[in-house]
Design an enzyme around this catalytic site. Structure first.
Site, PDB file in Angstrom:
ATOM      1  N   LEU A 167      52.479   7.836  30.804  1.00 20.72           N
ATOM      2  CA  LEU A 167      51.358   8.040  29.879  1.00 20.72           C
ATOM      3  C   LEU A 167      51.714   7.605  28.457  1.00 20.72           C
ATOM      4  CD1 LEU A 167      50.194  11.615  31.021  1.00 20.72           C
ATOM      5  CD2 LEU A 167      49.724   9.402  32.058  1.00 20.72           C
ATOM      6  N   ALA A 168      52.972   7.309  28.207  1.00 23.88           N
ATOM      7  CA  ALA A 168      53.381   6.966  26.837  1.00 23.88           C
ATOM      8  C   ALA A 168      52.766   5.634  26.418  1.00 23.88           C
ATOM      9  CB  ALA A 168      54.900   6.876  26.754  1.00 23.88           C
TER      10      ALA A 168
ATOM     11  N   SER B 218      48.671   4.241  21.536  1.00 26.05           N
ATOM     12  CA  SER B 218      47.378   4.322  22.219  1.00 26.05           C
ATOM     13  C   SER B 218      46.174   4.146  21.293  1.00 26.05           C
ATOM     14  CB  SER B 218      47.265   5.664  22.958  1.00 26.05           C
ATOM     15  OG  SER B 218      46.939   6.679  22.036  1.00 26.05           O
TER      16      SER B 218
ATOM     17  N   THR C 258      43.508   1.283  31.402  1.00 19.77           N
ATOM     18  CA  THR C 258      42.401   1.698  30.521  1.00 19.77           C
ATOM     19  C   THR C 258      41.170   0.802  30.620  1.00 19.77           C
ATOM     20  OG1 THR C 258      41.754   1.736  28.167  1.00 19.77           O
ATOM     21  CG2 THR C 258      43.659   0.426  28.706  1.00 19.77           C
TER      22      THR C 258
ATOM     23  N   GLU D 220      39.676  -0.227  28.167  1.00 17.01           N
ATOM     24  CA  GLU D 220      39.779  -1.232  27.101  1.00 17.01           C
ATOM     25  C   GLU D 220      40.116  -2.607  27.670  1.00 17.01           C
ATOM     26  OE1 GLU D 220      39.742  -1.606  23.437  1.00 17.01           O
ATOM     27  OE2 GLU D 220      38.301  -0.041  23.852  1.00 17.01           O
TER      28      GLU D 220
ATOM     29  N   TYR E  26      45.960  -3.965  21.747  1.00 18.25           N
ATOM     30  CA  TYR E  26      46.155  -2.830  22.666  1.00 18.25           C
ATOM     31  C   TYR E  26      45.661  -3.189  24.066  1.00 18.25           C
ATOM     32  CZ  TYR E  26      45.158   1.626  24.989  1.00 18.25           C
ATOM     33  OH  TYR E  26      45.091   2.641  25.912  1.00 18.25           O
TER      34      TYR E  26
HETATM   35  P1  NAP Z   1      48.332   9.916  23.051  1.00 20.79           P
HETATM   36  O1  NAP Z   1      47.771  11.257  22.748  1.00 20.79           O
HETATM   37  O2  NAP Z   1      48.363   8.890  21.965  1.00 20.79           O
HETATM   38  O3  NAP Z   1      49.815  10.127  23.588  1.00 20.79           O
HETATM   39  C1  NAP Z   1      50.691   9.045  23.737  1.00 20.79           C
HETATM   40  C2  NAP Z   1      52.117   9.567  23.765  1.00 20.79           C
HETATM   41  O4  NAP Z   1      52.990   8.430  23.912  1.00 20.79           O
HETATM   42  C3  NAP Z   1      52.572  10.317  22.531  1.00 20.79           C
HETATM   43  O5  NAP Z   1      53.036  11.579  22.915  1.00 20.79           O
HETATM   44  C4  NAP Z   1      53.702   9.459  21.973  1.00 20.79           C
HETATM   45  O6  NAP Z   1      54.797  10.190  21.532  1.00 20.79           O
HETATM   46  C5  NAP Z   1      54.159   8.693  23.196  1.00 20.79           C
HETATM   47  N1  NAP Z   1      54.843   7.459  22.818  1.00 20.79           N
HETATM   48  C6  NAP Z   1      54.416   6.514  21.942  1.00 20.79           C
HETATM   49  N2  NAP Z   1      55.334   5.541  21.819  1.00 20.79           N
HETATM   50  C7  NAP Z   1      56.364   5.871  22.658  1.00 20.79           C
HETATM   51  C8  NAP Z   1      57.603   5.276  22.960  1.00 20.79           C
HETATM   52  N3  NAP Z   1      58.002   4.131  22.391  1.00 20.79           N
HETATM   53  N4  NAP Z   1      58.422   5.883  23.865  1.00 20.79           N
HETATM   54  C9  NAP Z   1      58.056   7.046  24.433  1.00 20.79           C
HETATM   55  N5  NAP Z   1      56.896   7.688  24.147  1.00 20.79           N
HETATM   56  C10 NAP Z   1      56.049   7.094  23.276  1.00 20.79           C
HETATM   57  O7  NAP Z   1      47.580   9.243  24.289  1.00 20.79           O
HETATM   58  P2  NAP Z   1      46.675   9.959  25.426  1.00 20.79           P
HETATM   59  O8  NAP Z   1      45.277  10.015  24.964  1.00 20.79           O
HETATM   60  O9  NAP Z   1      47.362  11.170  25.899  1.00 20.79           O
HETATM   61  O10 NAP Z   1      46.700   8.829  26.550  1.00 20.79           O
HETATM   62  C11 NAP Z   1      47.725   8.791  27.530  1.00 20.79           C
HETATM   63  C12 NAP Z   1      47.840   7.383  28.078  1.00 20.79           C
HETATM   64  O11 NAP Z   1      46.612   7.004  28.675  1.00 20.79           O
HETATM   65  C13 NAP Z   1      48.142   6.303  27.055  1.00 20.79           C
HETATM   66  O12 NAP Z   1      48.958   5.340  27.678  1.00 20.79           O
HETATM   67  C14 NAP Z   1      46.794   5.689  26.741  1.00 20.79           C
HETATM   68  O13 NAP Z   1      46.952   4.344  26.309  1.00 20.79           O
HETATM   69  C15 NAP Z   1      46.128   5.797  28.098  1.00 20.79           C
HETATM   70  N6  NAP Z   1      44.680   5.938  28.105  1.00 20.79           N
HETATM   71  C16 NAP Z   1      44.090   6.907  27.374  1.00 20.79           C
HETATM   72  C17 NAP Z   1      42.727   7.086  27.435  1.00 20.79           C
HETATM   73  C18 NAP Z   1      42.032   8.160  26.649  1.00 20.79           C
HETATM   74  O14 NAP Z   1      40.807   8.089  26.509  1.00 20.79           O
HETATM   75  N7  NAP Z   1      42.735   9.170  26.182  1.00 20.79           N
HETATM   76  C19 NAP Z   1      41.952   6.262  28.280  1.00 20.79           C
HETATM   77  C20 NAP Z   1      42.601   5.295  29.041  1.00 20.79           C
HETATM   78  C21 NAP Z   1      43.964   5.148  28.962  1.00 20.79           C
HETATM   79  P3  NAP Z   1      54.848  10.999  20.138  1.00 20.79           P
HETATM   80  O15 NAP Z   1      54.116  12.264  20.402  1.00 20.79           O
HETATM   81  O16 NAP Z   1      56.301  11.175  19.918  1.00 20.79           O
HETATM   82  O17 NAP Z   1      54.171  10.126  19.129  1.00 20.79           O
HETATM   83  N1  GDD Z   2      38.777   5.862  15.599  1.00 17.95           N
HETATM   84  C1  GDD Z   2      37.588   5.578  15.039  1.00 17.95           C
HETATM   85  N2  GDD Z   2      37.341   5.977  13.750  1.00 17.95           N
HETATM   86  N3  GDD Z   2      36.666   4.945  15.794  1.00 17.95           N
HETATM   87  C2  GDD Z   2      35.459   4.702  15.222  1.00 17.95           C
HETATM   88  C3  GDD Z   2      35.147   5.073  13.913  1.00 17.95           C
HETATM   89  C4  GDD Z   2      36.135   5.729  13.134  1.00 17.95           C
HETATM   90  O1  GDD Z   2      35.933   6.087  11.987  1.00 17.95           O
HETATM   91  N4  GDD Z   2      33.873   4.708  13.671  1.00 17.95           N
HETATM   92  C5  GDD Z   2      33.413   4.132  14.774  1.00 17.95           C
HETATM   93  N5  GDD Z   2      34.380   4.121  15.719  1.00 17.95           N
HETATM   94  C6  GDD Z   2      34.239   3.527  17.073  1.00 17.95           C
HETATM   95  C7  GDD Z   2      35.360   2.554  17.448  1.00 17.95           C
HETATM   96  O2  GDD Z   2      35.166   1.306  16.789  1.00 17.95           O
HETATM   97  C8  GDD Z   2      35.167   2.504  18.951  1.00 17.95           C
HETATM   98  O3  GDD Z   2      34.111   1.634  19.278  1.00 17.95           O
HETATM   99  C9  GDD Z   2      34.726   3.933  19.292  1.00 17.95           C
HETATM  100  O4  GDD Z   2      34.343   4.547  18.061  1.00 17.95           O
HETATM  101  C10 GDD Z   2      35.819   4.783  19.946  1.00 17.95           C
HETATM  102  O5  GDD Z   2      36.998   4.667  19.161  1.00 17.95           O
HETATM  103  P1  GDD Z   2      38.290   5.562  19.469  1.00 17.95           P
HETATM  104  O6  GDD Z   2      37.913   6.985  19.549  1.00 17.95           O
HETATM  105  O7  GDD Z   2      39.336   5.178  18.472  1.00 17.95           O
HETATM  106  O8  GDD Z   2      38.698   5.162  20.954  1.00 17.95           O
HETATM  107  P2  GDD Z   2      38.761   3.757  21.690  1.00 17.95           P
HETATM  108  O9  GDD Z   2      37.579   3.667  22.606  1.00 17.95           O
HETATM  109  O10 GDD Z   2      38.995   2.641  20.758  1.00 17.95           O
HETATM  110  O11 GDD Z   2      40.109   3.917  22.546  1.00 17.95           O
HETATM  111  C11 GDD Z   2      40.362   5.111  23.283  1.00 17.95           C
HETATM  112  O12 GDD Z   2      39.875   4.960  24.598  1.00 17.95           O
HETATM  113  C12 GDD Z   2      40.504   3.922  25.367  1.00 17.95           C
HETATM  114  C13 GDD Z   2      39.818   3.883  26.738  1.00 17.95           C
HETATM  115  O13 GDD Z   2      38.660   3.131  26.675  1.00 17.95           O
HETATM  116  C14 GDD Z   2      41.875   5.342  23.263  1.00 17.95           C
HETATM  117  O14 GDD Z   2      42.164   6.597  23.853  1.00 17.95           O
HETATM  118  C15 GDD Z   2      42.603   4.277  24.048  1.00 17.95           C
HETATM  119  O15 GDD Z   2      43.998   4.622  24.144  1.00 17.95           O
HETATM  120  C16 GDD Z   2      41.993   4.221  25.465  1.00 17.95           C
HETATM  121  O16 GDD Z   2      42.651   3.251  26.239  1.00 17.95           O
END
Ligand code: NAP
Ligand code: GDD
Length: 329
Positions: free
Chosen positions: A81-82, A85, A126, A128, A151
């Site tokens: 999961l790291a 992000s 993802t 994305e 990303y």
């Molecule tokens: P997150 O809150 O940003 O957590 C990412 C974690 O990765 C953090 O704890 C960070 O550690 C760790 N990390 C960053 N760089 C690293 C490195 N070089 N070595 C080891 N650990 C590292 O992300 P999340 O929302 O939980 O998402 C989990 C995963 O799912 C990510 O890979 C993300 O890209 C993917 N994803 C997320 C979503 C979503 O909507 N949340 C959707 C699709 C995919 P620190 O705490 O030390 O900074």
């Molecule tokens: N962060 C942020 N801040 N986003 C904004 C803002 C702002 O002030 N205003 C508008 N947005 C729009 C972004 O441009 C994007 O279209 C949407 O809100 C969501 O932005 P984020 O919440 O930053 O998430 P994300 O969709 O770019 O990415 C997240 O979801 C992905 C899965 O689709 C992250 O969790 C990624 O790690 C993950 O892969």
């Protein structure tokens, strides 16, 4: 014998939810810890699981640390999961994003291949990766990738490397192609948490506006606690495979803002929103909406928390945080 799992990204949003879920199934949990001088354990503490995780040292950009970890614990399951992000930061830190999210995954896969080849491997892929593809309809496992950010590009590399280790070395490797999922543990820079935190502050009289970049993009937002179950289910199948995980609903950023204000009884929300182009992205992903038929059929998975409920949970959690802070002065 207890099953064991290594979770990278253990201090992020998904790591603690997954750890909690697996602890309830009696797993032994190892969490990869990369920050030593000042690690923040607030997320596992929030879920009350901090004492039940064994932390192991390592960083995705340091291959030898990954080898040491895999060699010494040989976990039944590895959940990668790291990541760097945050999409918005990936233009400024494109190389770092690539080193962690792409090359780092190759290093971890290699460590598993050489030192624990029977470990099952989950890669956090993802929506994305779809980027501009089908931006007026649904995206599923057959939708071509058209990533729009460093990303997204880094994650496409990791996706294919995960597939390739399965096809080349017969390893049990899976991609979960997860659409956006949120929770009270969501990082404050992501739009949902930025909004719910801002709404909580406005409701409590601590702020008078929220600054956003763009109200139009649409996302398929689910609850992180539901999505970690899908990660686990993928690794329990007879055959490794890749799955889209989503709700099938899409909402614009402005609909999220409206729902967050509605959760605290405010209807005239527009007066509290300011737009600053600083938060706009050089290339946007305009529309994400997942089709989750394959996961429903093969994993028996479906989301439980609906959009309005998710928004309400997040707003209430942020209000509770500020209320506790206030009462301690
Ligand atoms: P997150 O809150 O940003 O957590 C990412 C974690 O990765 C953090 O704890 C960070 O550690 C760790 N990390 C960053 N760089 C690293 C490195 N070089 N070595 C080891 N650990 C590292 O992300 P999340 O929302 O939980 O998402 C989990 C995963 O799912 C990510 O890979 C993300 O890209 C993917 N994803 C997320 C979503 C979503 O909507 N949340 C959707 C699709 C995919 P620190 O705490 O030390 O900074
Ligand atoms: N962060 C942020 N801040 N986003 C904004 C803002 C702002 O002030 N205003 C508008 N947005 C729009 C972004 O441009 C994007 O279209 C949407 O809100 C969501 O932005 P984020 O919440 O930053 O998430 P994300 O969709 O770019 O990415 C997240 O979801 C992905 C899965 O689709 C992250 O969790 C990624 O790690 C993950 O892969």
């Amino acid at each position: 014998m207890k099953k064991s799992a290594l979770i990278t990204g253990i201090l992020g949003q998904d790591g603690p939810y997954l750890a909690k879920f697996l602890l309830e199934k009696d797993y032994k949990i190892y969490g990869l810890l990369r920050r030593y001088s000042n690690p923040s354990f607030v997320n596992p503490e929030y879920l009350g699981i901090q004492d039940q995780i064994e932390y192991v040292d390592g960083d995705l950009t340091d291959e030898s640390s990954l080898i040491n970890v895999i060699k010494s614990i040989r976990p039944d399951e590895v959940y990668n999961l790291a990541a760097q992000s945050f999409v918005g930061a990936s233009w400024q830190q494109a190389k770092l994003t690539t080193e962690v999210n792409a090359v780092g995954v190759l290093s971890l896969l290699n460590a598993v291949k050489f030192f624990s080849p029977t470990s099952k491997f989950y890669q956090a892929s993802t929506s994305e990766m779809f980027g501009l593809s089908n931006s007026d309809g649904f995206q599923d496992e057959n939708t071509p990738f058209h990533p729009r950010s460093p990303y997204g590009i880094s994650k496409v590399y990791a996706y294919w490397m995960t597939v390739n280790f399965r096809e080349s070395y017969n390893m049990f490797t899976c991609n979960g192609i997860l659409f956006n999922h949120e929770s009270p543990l969501r990082g404050i820079q992501f739009v949902t948490r930025k909004i719910t935190d801002g709404v909580a502050q406005i409701k409590l009289g601590l702020a008078d506006h929220i600054i956003l970049g763009n109200l139009e993009p649409k996302r398929d937002w689910g609850f992180a606690g539901d999505y970690v179950e899908a990660m686990y289910l993928m690794l329990q199948q007879d055959e490794p495979d890749d799955f889209v995980i989503a709700t099938g609903e899409t909402h614009s950023v402005s609909e999220f803002v409206e729902a967050a204000f509605a959760a605290v009884g405010i209807s005239n929300w527009k007066q509290y929103i300011k737009i600053d182009p600083r938060y706009k992205r050089p290339a946007e992903v305009p529309h994400l909406r997942g089709r989750v038929d394959k996961a429903r059929k093969k994993l028996g998975w479906k989301p439980k928390v609906a959009f309005e409920e998710l928004v309400k949970i997040m707003v209430e959690a942020d209000i509770a945080r500020y209320t506790i802070k206030k009462s301690f002065g």
